[in-house]
Design a protein around this motif. Structure first.
Motif, mmCIF file in Angstrom:
data_model
loop_
_atom_site.group_PDB
_atom_site.id
_atom_site.type_symbol
_atom_site.label_atom_id
_atom_site.label_comp_id
_atom_site.label_asym_id
_atom_site.label_seq_id
_atom_site.Cartn_x
_atom_site.Cartn_y
_atom_site.Cartn_z
ATOM 1 N N VAL A 214 8.094 14.116 -4.973
ATOM 2 C CA VAL A 214 7.967 13.192 -6.104
ATOM 3 C C VAL A 214 9.143 12.219 -6.105
ATOM 4 C CG1 VAL A 214 7.818 12.997 -8.608
ATOM 5 C CG2 VAL A 214 6.703 14.896 -7.440
ATOM 6 N N LEU A 215 8.838 10.924 -6.174
ATOM 7 C CA LEU A 215 9.850 9.880 -6.080
ATOM 8 C C LEU A 215 9.689 8.861 -7.194
ATOM 9 C CD1 LEU A 215 8.809 9.213 -2.448
ATOM 10 C CD2 LEU A 215 11.099 10.019 -2.896
ATOM 11 N N PHE A 216 10.775 8.189 -7.537
ATOM 12 C CA PHE A 216 10.691 6.867 -8.151
ATOM 13 C C PHE A 216 10.495 5.896 -6.994
ATOM 14 C CE2 PHE A 216 13.735 8.786 -11.327
ATOM 15 C CZ PHE A 216 12.913 8.672 -12.443
ATOM 16 N N HIS A 217 9.550 4.974 -7.083
ATOM 17 C CA HIS A 217 9.432 3.957 -6.043
ATOM 18 C C HIS A 217 8.664 2.761 -6.600
ATOM 19 C CE1 HIS A 217 5.161 4.782 -5.233
ATOM 20 N NE2 HIS A 217 5.452 6.079 -5.144
ATOM 21 N N SER A 218 8.756 1.653 -5.901
ATOM 22 C CA SER A 218 8.008 0.470 -6.296
ATOM 23 C C SER A 218 6.515 0.730 -6.136
ATOM 24 C CB SER A 218 8.403 -0.712 -5.410
ATOM 25 O OG SER A 218 7.939 -0.504 -4.083
ATOM 26 N N VAL A 219 5.705 -0.114 -6.763
ATOM 27 C CA VAL A 219 4.274 -0.098 -6.449
ATOM 28 C C VAL A 219 4.144 -0.300 -4.938
ATOM 29 C CG1 VAL A 219 2.101 -1.321 -6.761
ATOM 30 C CG2 VAL A 219 3.599 -0.911 -8.722
ATOM 31 N N PHE A 220 3.193 0.373 -4.319
ATOM 32 C CA PHE A 220 3.170 0.472 -2.862
ATOM 33 C C PHE A 220 2.667 -0.795 -2.162
ATOM 34 C CE2 PHE A 220 -0.778 2.324 -4.484
ATOM 35 C CZ PHE A 220 -1.743 1.674 -3.730
ATOM 36 N N TYR A 221 3.046 -0.874 -0.887
ATOM 37 C CA TYR A 221 2.670 -1.971 0.006
ATOM 38 C C TYR A 221 1.904 -1.374 1.183
ATOM 39 C CZ TYR A 221 6.404 -4.374 -2.553
ATOM 40 O OH TYR A 221 7.201 -4.907 -3.533
ATOM 41 N N SER A 222 1.037 -2.172 1.802
ATOM 42 C CA SER A 222 0.260 -1.668 2.934
ATOM 43 C C SER A 222 1.066 -1.659 4.222
ATOM 44 C CB SER A 222 -1.013 -2.497 3.125
ATOM 45 O OG SER A 222 -0.692 -3.857 3.374
ATOM 46 N N THR A 223 2.138 -2.450 4.287
ATOM 47 C CA THR A 223 3.036 -2.480 5.447
ATOM 48 C C THR A 223 4.478 -2.570 4.960
ATOM 49 O OG1 THR A 223 3.131 -4.891 5.688
ATOM 50 C CG2 THR A 223 1.268 -3.767 6.740
ATOM 51 N N HIS A 224 5.428 -2.574 5.900
ATOM 52 C CA HIS A 224 6.830 -2.781 5.560
ATOM 53 C C HIS A 224 7.087 -4.261 5.320
ATOM 54 C CE1 HIS A 224 9.233 1.021 6.865
ATOM 55 N NE2 HIS A 224 8.138 1.342 6.216
ATOM 56 N N SER A 225 6.374 -4.851 4.414
ATOM 57 C CA SER A 225 6.521 -6.277 4.098
ATOM 58 C C SER A 225 6.346 -6.464 2.613
ATOM 59 C CB SER A 225 5.465 -7.099 4.850
ATOM 60 O OG SER A 225 5.425 -8.434 4.352
ATOM 61 N N ASN A 226 7.216 -7.274 2.013
ATOM 62 C CA ASN A 226 7.122 -7.494 0.576
ATOM 63 C C ASN A 226 5.961 -8.411 0.196
ATOM 64 O OD1 ASN A 226 8.009 -10.088 1.221
ATOM 65 N ND2 ASN A 226 10.058 -9.813 0.345
ATOM 66 N N SER A 227 5.163 -8.843 1.192
ATOM 67 C CA SER A 227 4.001 -9.698 0.933
ATOM 68 C C SER A 227 2.688 -8.929 0.990
ATOM 69 C CB SER A 227 3.961 -10.852 1.954
ATOM 70 O OG SER A 227 5.077 -11.699 1.803
ATOM 71 N N THR A 228 2.763 -7.591 1.051
ATOM 72 C CA THR A 228 1.532 -6.790 1.158
ATOM 73 C C THR A 228 1.383 -5.831 -0.019
ATOM 74 O OG1 THR A 228 2.657 -5.130 2.545
ATOM 75 C CG2 THR A 228 1.564 -6.975 3.679
ATOM 76 N N LEU A 229 1.819 -6.268 -1.186
ATOM 77 C CA LEU A 229 1.745 -5.449 -2.399
ATOM 78 C C LEU A 229 0.297 -5.129 -2.760
ATOM 79 C CD1 LEU A 229 3.306 -4.382 -5.025
ATOM 80 C CD2 LEU A 229 2.670 -6.583 -6.045
ATOM 81 N N SER A 230 0.063 -3.927 -3.241
ATOM 82 C CA SER A 230 -1.251 -3.582 -3.794
ATOM 83 C C SER A 230 -1.340 -4.154 -5.209
ATOM 84 C CB SER A 230 -1.442 -2.064 -3.838
ATOM 85 O OG SER A 230 -2.618 -1.750 -4.561
ATOM 86 N N VAL A 231 -2.035 -5.265 -5.329
ATOM 87 C CA VAL A 231 -2.162 -5.929 -6.636
ATOM 88 C C VAL A 231 -2.914 -5.034 -7.608
ATOM 89 C CG1 VAL A 231 -3.090 -7.941 -7.843
ATOM 90 C CG2 VAL A 231 -2.035 -8.216 -5.585
ATOM 91 N N ASN A 232 -3.924 -4.331 -7.106
ATOM 92 C CA ASN A 232 -4.705 -3.436 -7.962
ATOM 93 C C ASN A 232 -3.821 -2.358 -8.575
ATOM 94 O OD1 ASN A 232 -7.231 -2.279 -9.008
ATOM 95 N ND2 ASN A 232 -6.862 -0.645 -7.530
ATOM 96 N N ALA A 233 -2.937 -1.756 -7.759
ATOM 97 C CA ALA A 233 -2.042 -0.710 -8.276
ATOM 98 C C ALA A 233 -1.022 -1.297 -9.237
ATOM 99 C CB ALA A 233 -1.345 -0.008 -7.111
ATOM 100 N N TYR A 234 -0.528 -2.491 -8.926
ATOM 101 C CA TYR A 234 0.451 -3.134 -9.818
ATOM 102 C C TYR A 234 -0.156 -3.377 -11.196
ATOM 103 C CZ TYR A 234 4.149 -6.291 -11.368
ATOM 104 O OH TYR A 234 5.181 -6.876 -12.059
ATOM 105 N N ASN A 235 -1.399 -3.816 -11.229
ATOM 106 C CA ASN A 235 -2.044 -4.119 -12.501
ATOM 107 C C ASN A 235 -2.412 -2.871 -13.296
ATOM 108 O OD1 ASN A 235 -1.814 -6.863 -12.108
ATOM 109 N ND2 ASN A 235 -3.874 -7.098 -11.257
ATOM 110 N N LYS A 236 -2.251 -1.691 -12.680
ATOM 111 C CA LYS A 236 -2.491 -0.434 -13.395
ATOM 112 C C LYS A 236 -1.212 0.170 -13.964
ATOM 113 C CE LYS A 236 -6.619 1.023 -10.829
ATOM 114 N NZ LYS A 236 -7.177 2.043 -9.907
ATOM 115 N N LEU A 237 -0.061 -0.499 -13.760
ATOM 116 C CA LEU A 237 1.183 0.022 -14.319
ATOM 117 C C LEU A 237 1.026 0.268 -15.818
ATOM 118 C CD1 LEU A 237 3.929 -2.086 -12.506
ATOM 119 C CD2 LEU A 237 3.703 0.412 -12.459
ATOM 120 N N GLY A 238 1.534 1.390 -16.264
ATOM 121 C CA GLY A 238 1.377 1.778 -17.664
ATOM 122 C C GLY A 238 0.253 2.768 -17.872
ATOM 123 N N THR A 239 -0.491 3.066 -16.785
ATOM 124 C CA THR A 239 -1.559 4.067 -16.858
ATOM 125 C C THR A 239 -1.238 5.214 -15.897
ATOM 126 O OG1 THR A 239 -2.915 3.102 -15.086
ATOM 127 C CG2 THR A 239 -3.216 2.228 -17.314
#
Length: 308
Positions: A214-239
């Motif tokens: 179990v970790l604290f971490h950013s919303v996940f990315y599909s690669t080691h690139s800050n341009s591959t954020l999972s927008v769907n997961a980001y928009n679920k923050l708070g749930t």
């Protein structure tokens, strides 16, 4: 002829070395009806004199004489809540029954803003009476924190220590997403990772291990690139939607990574009370916004698009 020829010596003069000039620390604290002044110690000082005025350039009157050179704090109580007060301090040294003074410090103002103790918390209010929900710059970086994760409400709140009163200063809070598998209990962070491989595989930035997997971490990315954020997961923050880790915005994960040293205490619990700062919100992202707007390594992308 390369020899020194001397005149008569001058008449002698003597004097006493004056103490240095102190300065009032930024860590001095203002409350509604009191102020806790803190200042820098002056070597060789016998004590300090505290002067106060109700206007910056008005008449300053002596309100306290500190009779110890090692005492560098004093609490002025009984103040009016909506009144501004100004302070300056000077050190003195006693010799032959006389006081010799150093220069005055710069002026410190106690305004109408300040700290209040409410419901067991130490909270800071601005001059308009609004609760300040991020006091990290007011108190400065601390040597230790306690992180509390409200699993039920998906809120992380960071607390700083108020002397022997314990960790009762809420510093800032983050919206998060935990999961059904997020454990309840008290843990101490054992490791940190700039990028961490997660289930999928996918990848999290600024990860701090809480316990086991179990970790604290950013919303996940599909690669080691800050341009591959999972927008769907980001928009679920708070749930509640993670596999057990505590997902955060990148900037919030980075704050924990940068400021909370290893072995930081983490308490995970359930409560319908979001916490003293309530539950923050994360802005929703459009499908094309495949980077986190709070990620400092991606700010140029938002600047170029003019989106944040």
């Amino acid at each position: 002829n390369k020899e020194k020829c001397y005149g008569y010596a001058s008449d002698e003069k003597h004097g006493r070395v004056l103490p240095g000039t102190t300065s009032i620390k930024n860590s001095s604290e203002c409350f509604t009806n009191k102020v806790i002044l803190k200042w820098n110690k002056v070597a060789g000082a016998s004590g300090y004199e505290v002067y106060r005025s109700v206007s910056k350039n008005g008449k300053y009157s002596l309100v306290k004489t500190i009779k110890s050179g090692s005492t560098v704090t004093w609490t002025n109580t009984g103040l009016k809540g909506k009144q501004y007060y100004y302070y300056k301090i000077r050190a003195y040294r006693t010799a032959d029954g006389k006081k010799y003074y150093g220069g005055f410090s710069g002026k410190f103002r106690k305004g109408v803003a300040g700290w209040k103790y409410i419901n067991g918390y130490k909270l800071y209010y601005d001059a308009k009476g609004n609760l300040v929900k991020d006091v990290s710059k007011i108190i400065g970086k601390q040597s230790s924190y306690v992180i509390k994760v409200n699993k039920q409400m998906n809120v992380v709140t960071v607390y700083a220590k108020d002397g022997d009163k314990g960790y009762i200063i809420p510093v800032k809070s983050f919206v998060c997403s935990g999961g059904n598998a997020t454990p309840i209990g008290t843990f101490y962070t054992p490791a940190k990772y700039r990028w961490k491989t997660l289930m999928g595989p996918c990848y999290g930035q600024w990860s701090t291990r809480i316990h086991g997997g179990v970790l604290f971490h950013s919303v996940f990315y599909s690669t080691h690139s800050n341009s591959t954020l999972s927008v769907n997961a980001y928009n679920k923050l708070g749930t509640t939607c993670s596999h057990g880790c505590v997902r955060l915005r990148a900037g919030d994960a980075k704050w924990i990574y940068d400021n909370c040293q290893l072995k930081t205490k983490v308490i995970i619990y359930n409560s319908s009370y979001a916490g003293p700062f309530g539950k923050p919100k994360a802005a929703k992202l459009a499908s094309w916004h495949t980077w986190d707007p709070t990620d400092p390594t991606a700010r140029a992308k938002c600047k170029a698009r003019g989106c944040h």
